[in-house]
Write a protein that holds these residues in place. Sequence first.
Motif, PDB file in Angstrom:
ATOM      1  N   UNK A 153      43.611  81.135  14.231  1.00 45.12           N
ATOM      2  CA  UNK A 153      42.542  82.000  13.326  1.00 45.12           C
ATOM      3  C   UNK A 153      41.887  80.162  13.879  1.00 45.12           C
ATOM      4  N   UNK A 154      42.997  79.749  13.322  1.00 49.09           N
ATOM      5  CA  UNK A 154      41.838  77.779  13.902  1.00 49.09           C
ATOM      6  C   UNK A 154      41.059  77.923  15.571  1.00 49.09           C
ATOM      7  N   UNK A 155      41.964  78.567  16.792  1.00 53.73           N
ATOM      8  CA  UNK A 155      41.990  78.158  17.991  1.00 53.73           C
ATOM      9  C   UNK A 155      40.282  79.052  18.208  1.00 53.73           C
ATOM     10  N   UNK A 156      40.156  80.352  17.004  1.00 55.78           N
ATOM     11  CA  UNK A 156      39.326  81.412  17.800  1.00 55.78           C
ATOM     12  C   UNK A 156      39.195  81.647  18.831  1.00 55.78           C
ATOM     13  N   UNK A 157      38.047  81.910  20.213  1.00 53.40           N
ATOM     14  CA  UNK A 157      38.155  82.209  20.954  1.00 53.40           C
ATOM     15  C   UNK A 157      38.968  81.917  22.116  1.00 53.40           C
ATOM     16  N   UNK A 158      39.397  80.758  22.196  1.00 58.84           N
ATOM     17  CA  UNK A 158      39.999  79.118  22.171  1.00 58.84           C
ATOM     18  C   UNK A 158      41.461  80.222  23.012  1.00 58.84           C
ATOM     19  N   UNK A 159      41.867  80.846  21.919  1.00 61.48           N
ATOM     20  CA  UNK A 159      42.816  81.832  22.120  1.00 61.48           C
ATOM     21  C   UNK A 159      42.850  82.886  22.884  1.00 61.48           C
ATOM     22  N   UNK A 160      43.473  83.319  23.972  1.00 64.78           N
ATOM     23  CA  UNK A 160      44.992  83.028  24.104  1.00 64.78           C
ATOM     24  C   UNK A 160      44.971  82.060  25.307  1.00 64.78           C
TER      25      UNK A 160
END
Length: 132
Positions: free
Chosen positions: A68-75
């Motif tokens: 959740x801290x990454x948001x759309x940066x994951x994966x």
Amino acid sequence: MKTGFLDGGGEMGALLRTRPWAASCPGPIEHWAESLRTVVRLMLDAPVPMFLLWGEQRICLYNDGYIPLLGKRHPAALVAPFQQVWPEIWDEISPLIDLAYAGTSTFVENFPLLVERNGFQEQAYFTFSYSP
């Protein structure tokens, strides 16, 4: 191949188990240092957000709590250099990371950072520790 340390771990455990490691840092799982295996196992089982930076490139491994801290940066953040994962906060964070890489632990409370996670910038406050 020794992959039992990746058993469980939710979504990130599954991603780590299925990733083709031979061509990326830290290399084939069977060659991972025991210290790396241990920390990854602890991280995957942790009930709080955790990430691990590894190697000179400071590639990012993380657990489900960190998603959740990454948001759309994951994966895409998985095995990416941390500087590429969080370019907008690199100047504020890199001195703390440098301390950890030099052997010094840090603890920070309510650290203000302007981050972009879901397509817009937002002011966020983080409490965290970095350990060598």
